[in-house]
Structure formats: structure tokens, C-alpha cells
Scaffold this motif. Structure first.
Motif, PDB file in Angstrom:
ATOM      1  N   ALA A 651      41.003  23.830  60.190  1.00  0.00           N
ATOM      2  CA  ALA A 651      42.165  24.786  60.590  1.00  0.00           C
ATOM      3  C   ALA A 651      43.439  24.353  60.051  1.00  0.00           C
ATOM      4  CB  ALA A 651      42.310  24.599  61.978  1.00  0.00           C
ATOM      5  N   ALA A 652      44.049  22.880  60.071  1.00  0.00           N
ATOM      6  CA  ALA A 652      44.863  22.690  59.384  1.00  0.00           C
ATOM      7  C   ALA A 652      44.987  22.802  57.904  1.00  0.00           C
ATOM      8  CB  ALA A 652      45.111  21.067  59.652  1.00  0.00           C
ATOM      9  N   ALA A 653      44.048  22.573  57.383  1.00  0.00           N
ATOM     10  CA  ALA A 653      43.887  23.055  55.873  1.00  0.00           C
ATOM     11  C   ALA A 653      44.163  24.582  55.723  1.00  0.00           C
ATOM     12  CB  ALA A 653      42.563  22.783  55.115  1.00  0.00           C
ATOM     13  N   LYS A 656      47.866  25.131  56.250  1.00  0.00           N
ATOM     14  CA  LYS A 656      48.625  24.739  54.933  1.00  0.00           C
ATOM     15  C   LYS A 656      48.693  25.657  53.841  1.00  0.00           C
ATOM     16  CE  LYS A 656      50.672  22.072  51.896  1.00  0.00           C
ATOM     17  NZ  LYS A 656      50.770  23.012  50.984  1.00  0.00           N
ATOM     18  N   PHE A 657      47.392  25.917  53.425  1.00  0.00           N
ATOM     19  CA  PHE A 657      47.206  26.879  52.148  1.00  0.00           C
ATOM     20  C   PHE A 657      47.273  28.135  52.477  1.00  0.00           C
ATOM     21  CE2 PHE A 657      45.336  22.470  51.406  1.00  0.00           C
ATOM     22  CZ  PHE A 657      46.173  22.032  50.581  1.00  0.00           C
ATOM     23  N   GLY A 658      47.427  28.547  53.595  1.00  0.00           N
ATOM     24  CA  GLY A 658      47.363  30.036  53.658  1.00  0.00           C
ATOM     25  C   GLY A 658      46.298  30.867  53.655  1.00  0.00           C
ATOM     26  N   TYR A 659      44.967  30.156  53.934  1.00  0.00           N
ATOM     27  CA  TYR A 659      43.788  30.529  53.525  1.00  0.00           C
ATOM     28  C   TYR A 659      42.931  31.200  54.721  1.00  0.00           C
ATOM     29  CZ  TYR A 659      39.093  30.522  51.377  1.00  0.00           C
ATOM     30  OH  TYR A 659      37.954  30.940  50.662  1.00  0.00           O
ATOM     31  N   ASN A 660      42.688  32.467  54.730  1.00  0.00           N
ATOM     32  CA  ASN A 660      41.676  33.121  55.691  1.00  0.00           C
ATOM     33  C   ASN A 660      42.188  32.565  57.207  1.00  0.00           C
ATOM     34  OD1 ASN A 660      39.869  34.777  56.866  1.00  0.00           O
ATOM     35  ND2 ASN A 660      38.090  32.990  56.697  1.00  0.00           N
ATOM     36  N   ASN A 701      43.673  15.127  46.918  1.00  0.00           N
ATOM     37  CA  ASN A 701      43.281  16.443  46.718  1.00  0.00           C
ATOM     38  C   ASN A 701      42.959  17.080  48.023  1.00  0.00           C
ATOM     39  OD1 ASN A 701      42.652  18.813  46.286  1.00  0.00           O
ATOM     40  ND2 ASN A 701      41.006  18.663  44.749  1.00  0.00           N
ATOM     41  N   LEU A 702      43.819  17.569  48.819  1.00  0.00           N
ATOM     42  CA  LEU A 702      43.455  18.130  50.153  1.00  0.00           C
ATOM     43  C   LEU A 702      43.086  19.642  50.216  1.00  0.00           C
ATOM     44  CD1 LEU A 702      46.511  16.372  52.062  1.00  0.00           C
ATOM     45  CD2 LEU A 702      44.030  15.727  52.064  1.00  0.00           C
ATOM     46  N   GLU A 703      43.091  20.208  49.056  1.00  0.00           N
ATOM     47  CA  GLU A 703      43.174  21.556  48.934  1.00  0.00           C
ATOM     48  C   GLU A 703      41.579  21.811  49.126  1.00  0.00           C
ATOM     49  OE1 GLU A 703      44.719  25.885  47.213  1.00  0.00           O
ATOM     50  OE2 GLU A 703      45.489  23.995  46.609  1.00  0.00           O
ATOM     51  N   SER A 704      40.858  21.094  47.943  1.00  0.00           N
ATOM     52  CA  SER A 704      39.293  21.426  47.687  1.00  0.00           C
ATOM     53  C   SER A 704      38.667  20.221  48.226  1.00  0.00           C
ATOM     54  CB  SER A 704      39.142  21.748  46.230  1.00  0.00           C
ATOM     55  OG  SER A 704      39.561  20.559  45.317  1.00  0.00           O
ATOM     56  N   LYS A 705      37.855  19.716  47.590  1.00  0.00           N
ATOM     57  CA  LYS A 705      37.326  18.456  48.129  1.00  0.00           C
ATOM     58  C   LYS A 705      38.098  17.224  48.286  1.00  0.00           C
ATOM     59  CE  LYS A 705      33.556  21.005  47.079  1.00  0.00           C
ATOM     60  NZ  LYS A 705      34.350  22.171  46.605  1.00  0.00           N
ATOM     61  N   THR A 706      38.003  16.359  49.348  1.00  0.00           N
ATOM     62  CA  THR A 706      38.954  15.516  49.570  1.00  0.00           C
ATOM     63  C   THR A 706      38.616  14.278  48.397  1.00  0.00           C
ATOM     64  OG1 THR A 706      38.974  15.609  51.879  1.00  0.00           O
ATOM     65  CG2 THR A 706      39.559  13.628  50.931  1.00  0.00           C
ATOM     66  N   GLY A 707      39.651  13.835  47.686  1.00  0.00           N
ATOM     67  CA  GLY A 707      39.461  12.984  46.616  1.00  0.00           C
ATOM     68  C   GLY A 707      40.600  12.161  46.180  1.00  0.00           C
TER      69      GLY A 707
END
Length: 806
Positions: A651-653, A656-660, A701-707
């Protein structure tokens, strides 16, 4: 006012013109707020160059500068209002509100191309909640006498409200940034250029109202969202995406272009919407982006999203505000049909087309030329199929209608299309139907011809639902039958269907007509004693695992089964089953790797046995976690805590990224994250630099796969080579690339319960860097943009460490 006026304030001030004209050379707003108003009519600001220049903050913070041009205020200048970057090509927290009138001779409202003009600054602005924003209000009037009214060269958000009026050679030119057109009137009067001549210094001339071209788009992103408004071009398409040209070579789109058209009225010369074909080295070009709106010319099928269609407007199906002969995009309608072959239901929609023909007598002598033949096409349905006139290529159907008519001297013909089936043939318990649309051509009350509408006459997005009767000799109600659609020149489609009440089966998603074969399914055809399930790998980026258990099946040969999945649209993908356990005949497939923001996205899975679909299901991360938290009594409290933190992180992601954000993974409660404090013990970012490395920086990278992402700056003339990347002495997967002269090392696969462990990167020359994802979370926990997401990641780690073994 002479000279440059510089405003650096901790508060806001109001400049009331009181109906007077103020001549300025330049006003630079570096900090604070400036509200330009007029309490008396005709307040005006004049300037020969740049009237108002707005700058934002070097650091990511909100409400740093605000310029408001109030209602009733006119700004006359070469460039009326400009938005510029500060250090490192960023400009955070800048807001421009236009409620008055701007007139100019160049880019009247100008966004500098240096704003976000690097990979780092473009990404930083795109991911920030404080990206510069320009609001064009409902009373705004913006015009340019010789150039673009709004030139979006840099990374900013431009919002256009209903009521705004924007006019220029191009109304809005886009090179970078996000444009949201919610309404208003956008008009372009410039000459058409396709391709545009590259000027290497900003937006270019195309004559389109919304013009997207390719020069220097090497950073940031381009996104155009249109939900309303009247968009008109007198010499080119209203909405245009095309390449610019330099030295007879087309310039590529180095970054992708995203279009979303959900509404609006588009009127262009020679076409309402145009997107150039991709060229070599282009990034992704827009496709299937229209779900609404009206258009002066029919949008290409490649632009219309699946499940939608462009329907020609007539006097019977248009709204009062719409225009006959235009096209309206909406969802494809479905129609329920009955079993009785005598029942025919007429469709509300009718469509018309015309063609210029020559009339001849029996000897071939030309009787008339340039004669326009009008053909009105209607649709009916039968018990066996549903069809719509909009599902046909009208031009091709008109050709056949003319050929079927005995007398082309008739100026008006009516064509009625109905899908029919020939009498079936039954052989060895199999029943075969030939299904095809037939058209009847009439002139008045007289039938003047008939013809079969072949598959090549179907529109690109035609989709049909077919109902076929099943005789009791083949199968009874409730039994399963196998339906094979034998498509000419294509692979057969095979369906596993249940006979419905009334004795028929319904086949959906048909895109062509031909032969359908129905056969009863015997016990050996497939075994119901096959079970399915799914679970999540919560240690890494979330993996959705699909399980197929063949232990109870009569057929345990894995080669006879195919597992396919569909995630976030696109084409069905095939997963590779991997046997688990010894001789268990149990198989696992990783069918989706889910980013944090995607936890509510459904994964569609289907299993085929010898090409026949025998099982379909839909899963999601949210569904699994909700089940473990709320339903599964066998789940431990540690697992429930982990699942809850997974949903909180998701939910936080999304926020943050305005996704769905209309479908959050869980209730978003800021207090949940505010209470989390990440202490200094997790701040692991150290190591040693060798003789060939000048500097180091890191991020996550917090938007896709954490790395982990680490940047190394080499010393002049040095080349860097990575030897290894490990965590707890275990090798990790990584990739390298050069970005702006720095070596970028992207590391994936850091498991959740090791997010506190240092990722160790060794490089030739003696460099060894230690960096952990939680070090980034520690440093950014108070950030206005990613602080909440970092705390959610930390809580995810806490619960993963408690659940998984050390």
C-alpha cells in the motif's frame, strides 16, 4: 521596473495591478510566493523578454515557490512565464497557477529543457511528490502569435482544466514531463510538418494541437493523459506523436511515450490521431491507448484498447453535442441471444458508408461516372451467434454489397448482416457446424443480392460470442463437451465447456468464423482428480508460485500438460513446471514476480491437457495474504504478521508511485509508519576505494523489485570491472552499465530477512563496498517522498526475520 527583480522570501506577497500596466524587464522568483492580481479591470504586465521566471528548491521539499497569475490579469511578453531548474537540473516544490491571460510570440508558457535533463535528475523528479506543477485554470487564456502556446521541454506536470483556452502554432508541445488535459479548448493553426525538423533545442513545429516529438528525449519520461476538452488542428492531426528529422535521418525516442485517451473531442486535418511507426532503437511507442472520446476520423485499430471499438455516429446513435460522421470510442457491447431460431433481435446501431462507382449497361458502356452509392449497414442476431455491424470493415463490406446488387444505378442500398449456421452433420457422436455471417442487400422493399461476409471483412478488434445447440445424443445438460474451432490456416482453438440449461454451449472470444466441432468428453479425456494451488515466496521480491498436483490423476505425464499465465495484460506466457519431491508428480511454476506496488494485480492461470483448457483460476498477493490473516486458522502469528507487513509495504508503494490507488493492498494508515524508527545500527555503507575509483554513492530500487544500486565514479582514464557481489558469502545476481560516466551496479535478489546484511561488492583495483538496503532506509526515513516507503520496507524485514529461519 527596470533591471532584474529577484524575489527570495520566506512568505508570500500580493502584487495588485489595480487596473494599471506594469512594464518589467524580468522578475525571478527564487523562493516564496507571488500572487499577481488586479482589483480593477485591465491590469497588465508587459515585457520584451521573460516576464516571470520561477525556480524551485535544490532539495526535495514541498511548497518552495508559488507564482499565481490571477483572473483578469494579462501578461504580454515574448516568454510570459518560464519554469527553470536550479542546481543538478532539479526544481522541487515549484507551483505555477495560471488563471489570467498570457500572450507571447515564442513559447508563451515555457518549461526549460534543462529541467530533468539527465538520467539522475529525470528519475528523481519523476519519483518525487514535489515535482514542479503548472495548473492552467478554467479562466486561463494562453496564446502565441508565432510559436507554441505551451512548450513542455522539461520534467514537470502540466494540468489543463475545463474552460481553459490554449492557442498557438501548436497548442502544447511535449518533449518531457506529464500532461493532463482534463478539458478546455486546445487549437493549433500552424503548418503541417511530418517529420518535424529537429532543432536540438526544444519542441518543434508540427502544426498539431498536442505535439510529441523525439529530439533529446534521453531522460525523464513523456506521458499524455486526455480525459476531456476540444482538441483541434487545422493542418495536422489533433494528437500527434512523431519523429523529428536531422540531416535526413529520423531521431529516435530514447525514452518511451505513454498515451492515455479516455475522453475529449479530437478534430484534425487528415486524421484526428497519429502515432508514427517505430524505427530502429526507438523505445516503446504508444499502442492500444484509446478507451473514450470522439474523433473526426476513425482512429486506427492499433490505437483502440482491447474491449473497445470506434463506432460511427449517426442521427440515431449520437448525443446532441456530437457530430454525425464522427467516431465515438466506447466499450464493445454484448447482446444476449435466445435459443429459438425464429427469434431475431434488431440492434440499435446502424452504420453507413459510401463509394464512388461507375454505372454501365449490359454492353459495358459507361452510363454515369462519379456516382456516389450509399450503403446503410444494419445488424441482426440469430440464436446461434451475436454480431454487430461495427465488427466489420465497412469499406470491404460495401465492395461486396455493390457486387451483390444487380443494379448499381440504385443510389441507396440496405445491408442486413446476420450470423447463421448450416444444418449440422453428426458423425460418431461428433456434431459439426459451419458458422458464417450472411448479408442481404435490399433497395427499398426489394432484395437485390445476398453474399457471405468472409473473415477478411472483419474489423481488427471484432469479437463474437456464439451459442451452439447440443443434441441429447451428444451430451446432456450439465455434461462437458469439447469444442474445437477449426480456423482456416491457423491453429485450432479448443474449449472445454458445460452444456447449459436449454441444451447449448456458449463460446466467447471468437474472432473469426468457420467450422465448430462438438464432441462428448469421456472419463479418459482428462481427470478431475487433479488439484491446484498457489503460494507466495515472501523472502524476495514477491514470487507467485502455482502448484499442480498430479498425484491422484490417471495421466501423470507432465508432457501432456501446459501451464500458462497472464499478468498485467499482454500475451499469455508459458511457465515451466518444476517437479518437487521424489516421484510425487507434484509440480511448481513461478508464474509472476511481483513488485511491491503490484500486490493487488491479478494473475490469471490456466492449465491445458493435450491442448484443451481444463482449469482456469485467478490469484493475487493480496488474496493470499488476506486469506492467511483472516481465514487460515493454521497460520502462525508470525506468518500473519509477515503477510500484514507485506500488504502495508504494498500500500505504501502504491501511494508513493500513484499506482492503482483505488485498490490499495490494505488500508493506508500513516500512523502505522510514523511510529517506526530506524536506528543508526542499520546504517551500513562503508568499505575502501581502490586506486582507480574516485567516488561512490548508493540507492535502493523501491518501485519494482527491491534491490541495491551502487554507482562508482572511476578516476580519469580508468575502467572498472566487478569481480563479485555477495551477501553472507552467497553470490547475488547483478548487472552493470555506464551511466553519465559512472559504473552502475544493479543488484537483485536480496531476500527479505537479509535486508540488514551488507551487500559486498568487490572491484578490480582494491575497491570493496559494503551497502545494505536498510542503510538507505535509515538515511531516507525522514524524507517527504520515500520516508514512509522506507519504514514499510523496514517493518517487512522485521517480520520476515521473525518468520524465516536465520
Amino acid at each position: 521596473m527596470t533591471g532584474t527583480t529577484e524575489l527570495i522570501m520566506d512568505n508570500s506577497i500580493t502584487l495588485d495591478l489595480m487596473g494599471h500596466t506594469l512594464a518589467v524587464e524580468r522578475i525571478n522568483l527564487y523562493k516564496g510566493g507571488l500572487n499577481v492580481t488586479t482589483t480593477e479591470p485591465d491590469g497588465k504586465v508587459t515585457c520584451s523578454s521573460q516576464a516571470f521566471n520561477v525556480y524551485g528548491s535544490e532539495t526535495d521539499e514541498a511548497n518552495y515557490t508559488t507564482l499565481t497569475i490571477g483572473e483578469g490579469v494579462t501578461v504580454e511578453s515574448n516568454y510570459a512565464v518560464c519554469l527553470f531548474p536550479v542546481k543538478d537540473m532539479v526544481s522541487y516544490g515549484a507551483t505555477i497557477n495560471i488563471n489570467g491571460t498570457l500572450t507571447g510570440s515564442n513559447g508563451t508558457l515555457f518549461v526549460s529543457g534543462n529541467l530533468g535533463n539527465s538520467v539522475a535528475s529525470g528519475a528523481a523528479l519523476a519519483g518525487s511528490a514535489n515535482i514542479p506543477v503548472i495548473n492552467i485554470g478554467d479562466n486561463a487564456v494562453i496564446s502565441s502569435s508565432g510559436d507554441q502556446a505551451i512548450a513542455m521541454n522539461g520534467m514537470a506536470v502540466v494540468n489543463v482544466a475545463d474552460g481553459a483556452q490554449i492557442t498557438g502554432r501548436e497548442a502544447i508541445g511535449v518533449k518531457r514531463g506529464i500532461l493532463n488535459v482534463n478539458g478546455g479548448t486546445l487549437t493549433a493553426t500552424g503548418a503541417k510538418a511530418d517529420p518535424a525538423e529537429a532543432n536540438n533545442n526544444g519542441t518543434e513545429a508540427t502544426g498539431a494541437a498536442i505535439s510529441v516529438t523525439s529530439t533529446y528525449n534521453n531522460a525523464g519520461n513523456i506521458q499524455v493523459n486526455v480525459s476531456g476538452g476540444t482538441i483541434t488542428s487545422t493542418h495536422n492531426a489533433a494528437l500527434y506523436v512523431g519523429h523529428s528529422e536531422k540531416d535526413d535521418n529520423l531521431v529516435t525516442f530514447q525514452k518511451g511515450v505513454t498515451l492515455n485517451v479516455t475522453g475529449g473531442s479530437f478534430n484534425g486535418d487528415g486524421g484526428a490521431v497519429y502515432v508514427a511507426d517505430a524505427i530502429t532503437d526507438d523505445a516503446t511507442m504508444p499502442a492500444k491507448f484509446i478507451t473514450g472520446g470522439t474523433f473526426s476520423a476513425k482512429p486506427a485499430a492499433a490505437y483502440v484498447a482491447p474491449g473497445y471499438e470506434a463506432v460511427e455516429l449517426t442521427s440515431t446513435n449520437k448525443l446532441e453535442s456530437e457530430t454525425v460522421g464522427w467516431y465515438k470510442v466506447g466499450e464493445i457491447a454484448t447482446t444476449e441471444v435466445t435459443q429459438s431460431t425464429e427469434t431475431k433481435a434488431s440492434f440499435d446501431a446502424s452504420f453507413s458508408a459510401s463509394k464512388t462507382v461507375e454505372s454501365t449497361d449490359d454492353s459495358g458502356k459507361v452510363l454515369a461516372t462519379d456516382k456516389t452509392l450509399s450503403v446503410n449497414i444494419k445488424a441482426s442476431n440469430s440464436a446461434t451467434a451475436e454480431t454487430r455491424a461495427a465488427s466489420y470493415d465497412l469499406e470491404k463490406v460495401v465492395e461486396d454489397a455493390i457486387g451483390a446488387a444487380n443494379n448499381t444505378n440504385e443510389t441507396d442500398l440496405d445491408v442486413t448482416i446476420m450470423v447463421v449456421r448450416d444444418e449440422p452433420g453428426v458423425v460418431e457422436n461428433k456434431i459439426t457446424y459451419e458458422v458464417h455471417p450472411e448479408a442481404t442487400v435490399t433497395s427499398g422493399s426489394e432484395t437485390v443480392g445476398t453474399f457471405i461476409v468472409t473473415n477478411d471483412k472483419l474489423a481488427d478488434n471484432a469479437v463474437f460470442t456464439i451459442k451452439l445447440p447440443v443434441p441429447p445424443a451428444v451430451a446432456a445438460v450439465g455434461d462437458k463437451v469439447q469444442v474445437t474451432h477449426k480456423r482456416d490456416g491457423m491453429e485450432d482453438e479448443v474449449f472445454q465447456l458445460t452444456v447449459e440449461t436449454g441444451g447449448y454451449v456458449t463460446i466467447s472470444g471468437i474472432t473469426s468464423f468457420s467450422q465448430f466441432e462438438l464432441a462428448p468428453i469421456t472419463e479418459s479425456a482428462y481427470d478431475d482428480n487433479i488439484t491446484f494451488g498457489y503460494t507466495l515466496d515472501l523472502q524476495d521480491s514477491i514470487n507467485i508460485n502455482f502448484y499442480m498436483y498430479l498425484s491422484g490423476a490417471s495421466d501423470k505425464t507432465i508432457g501432456n500438460y501446459t501451464v500458462q499465465y497472464l499478468y498485467k495484460g499482454g500475451e499469455w506466457q508459458t511457465a515451466t513446471p518444476k517437479e518437487i519431491g521424489e516421484n510425487s508428480k507434484n509440480y511448481r511454476c513461478v508464474v509472476a514476480r511481483c513488485a511491491a506496488k503490484e500486490m493487488t494485480e491479478p494473475v490469471h492461470v490456466r492449465v491445458l491437457h493435450n491442448g484443451v483448457i481444463i482449469k482456469e483460476a485467478e490469484y493475487s498477493v493480496k488474496g493470499y495474504c488476506d486469506y492467511k490473516i483472516k481465514v487460515d486458522t493454521s497460520a502462525t502469528q508470525e506468518l500473519r504478521n509477515l503477510c500484514q507487513s507485506v500488504l502495508d509495504y504494498g500500500a505504501a508503494a502504491q501511494m508513493k508511485f500513484g499506482y492503482n490507488t483505488d485498490n490499495l493492498a490494505t488500508e493506508y494508515n500513516q500512523a502505522t509508519f510514523d511510529s517506526i524508527i530506524i536506528n543508526d545500527s542499520y546504517n551500513i555503507f562503508n568499505g575502501s576505494l581502490g586506486s582507480n575509483v574516485a567516488g561512490v554513492s548508493g540507492t535502493v530500487n523501491l518501485e519494482s523489485k527491491t534491490g541495491v544500486v551502487v554507482y562508482l565514479t572511476p578516476k580519469t582514464g580508468e575502467e572498472l570491472k566487478v569481480n563479485s557481489v555477495t551477501v553472507d558469502s552467497e553470490n547475488l545476481t547483478y548487472t552493470t552499465s555506464m551511466v553519465n560516466g559512472r559504473l552502475k551496479i544493479t543488484v537483485s535478489g536480496v531476500v527479505a530477512y537479509k535486508l540488514d546484511k551488507p551487500v559486498v561488492i568487490t572491484v578490480d583495483g582494491g575497491t570493496e563496498i559494503h551497502y545494505s538496503p536498510l542503510a538507505y532506509a535509515y538515511g531516507m526515513q525522514d524524507s517527504n517522498t520515500v520516508g514512509t516507503l522506507c519504514k514499510a520496507l523496514f517493518q517487512y524485514w522485521v517480520n520476515a526475520k521473525a518468520y524465516f529461519p536465520a
